[in-house]
Design an enzyme around this catalytic site. Structure first.
Site, PDB file in Angstrom:
ATOM      1  N   GLU A 185      -3.032   1.418   6.810  1.00 19.78           N
ATOM      2  CA  GLU A 185      -1.769   1.911   6.278  1.00 19.78           C
ATOM      3  C   GLU A 185      -1.197  -0.042   6.004  1.00 19.78           C
ATOM      4  O   GLU A 185      -1.436  -0.522   6.404  1.00 19.78           O
ATOM      5  CB  GLU A 185      -1.036   2.609   6.561  1.00 19.78           C
ATOM      6  CG  GLU A 185      -0.974   4.172   6.183  1.00 19.78           C
ATOM      7  CD  GLU A 185      -1.310   4.513   7.902  1.00 19.78           C
ATOM      8  OE1 GLU A 185      -2.178   5.700   7.715  1.00 19.78           O
ATOM      9  OE2 GLU A 185      -1.515   3.990   8.862  1.00 19.78           O
ATOM     10  N   THR A 186      -0.754  -0.200   4.959  1.00 14.39           N
ATOM     11  CA  THR A 186       0.487  -1.095   4.286  1.00 14.39           C
ATOM     12  C   THR A 186       1.856  -0.717   3.854  1.00 14.39           C
ATOM     13  O   THR A 186       1.713   0.394   3.770  1.00 14.39           O
ATOM     14  CB  THR A 186      -0.571  -1.227   3.049  1.00 14.39           C
ATOM     15  OG1 THR A 186      -1.395  -2.037   4.096  1.00 14.39           O
ATOM     16  CG2 THR A 186       0.732  -2.553   2.949  1.00 14.39           C
TER      17      THR A 186
END
Length: 278
Positions: free
Chosen positions: A47-48
């Site tokens: 994830e970002t």
């Protein structure tokens, strides 16, 4: 050409290059949704996150992307983003506006003032029986589960399968494409007892090193079925088989089958800072 600054933080560990990687873009006001998704694919972390001004009374709004799509909620991105924001904002509680509402993260500091531990209050999950349990057993290569196979949804949808030993969990090697057919955030395979558990989370991208959105449901699952405590913390080890050892703490408050509060906590460490110019 504006500089898009980001911080890389390893979450659910205090050891650099362990835990679960997260890129946090600390000022995403100039980044549109298409570019956010492209940046998440570029970093290629599980994830970002992208930090935006608050809109609903929180400290900040956060948008969470995996390499394929935006997510309403995920655990290590929430903890990691709060960890990155807590020091410059000098806050003991960072309230992040997510797709499932405001998630507060309390931050403890040590005697020097350095960040020491963070714990989030997660959404209470809904619970349902998994109808395709036998098909899932075939994908995992196992005969069955010690506890009922159930799906917990707290904004992320997690199936929990319980095996008899940590060795059985360590031996699993399912095909990610087969896991994808179940259309959930992840399939979590656990083993343990009492306050000590091991988890491996499989999803279409392979295996996740540390899954905060699953840790709370795992605490709920083992408490609901009598293998873990209500109203106390459990410790979950994850990521060992892929060289990213992680330690997560989770707690289910309630009694019997009723879940009234879910907590998940851990540590994190900032390992890099940089910028994109695009």
């Amino acid at each position: 050409m504006p500089a898009l600054r980001y911080v890389v933080v390893d979450v659910f560990t205090d050891t650099p290059l362990q835990g679960n990687q997260l890129a946090v873009f600390t000022d995403a006001r100039s980044i549109d949704s298409v570019t956010m998704q492209a940046l998440a694919k570029e970093t290629n972390f599980s994830e970002t996150t992208f930090v935006l001004p608050a809109e609903a009374g929180g400290t900040a709004r956060v948008r969470i992307f995996n390499p394929d799509e935006e997510m309403s909620f995920a655990g290590h991105p929430v903890l990691g983003t709060a960890w990155v924001l807590a020091q410059p904002l000098q806050r003991g509680v960072v309230e992040l506006e997510t797709g499932v509402g405001i998630v507060p993260v309390e931050i403890d500091r040590d005697e020097s003032g350095a960040l020491a531990f963070g714990r989030m209050t997660q959404p209470v999950p809904s619970v349902q029986t998994v109808a395709e349990a036998e098909a899932l057993f075939a994908v995992l290569g196992i005969a069955g589960s010690l506890l009922p196979v159930e799906l917990y949804d707290n904004g992320a949808a997690h199936i929990v399968v319980t095996l008899a030993s940590e060795a059985e969990v360590a031996a699993l090697a399912p095909d990610p494409a087969a896991i994808a057919r179940f259309d959930v955030t992840g399939v979590n395979c656990i083993a343990g007892a009492g306050a000590k558990w091991k988890n491996r989370m499989f999803w279409p991208h392979g295996e996740d090193p540390a899954t905060g959105s699953a840790a709370g449901p795992i605490a709920c699952h083992v408490a609901r079925h009598g293998l873990g405590p209500w109203n106390d913390w459990i410790e979950i080890t994850q990521g060992v088989e892929i060289g990213r050892r992680s330690t997560l703490f989770a707690r289910a408050d309630g009694a019997g089958g009723e879940i009234v509060r879910v907590l998940c906590g851990g540590r994190a460490v900032v390992v890099a800072r940089g910028e994109f110019r695009i």
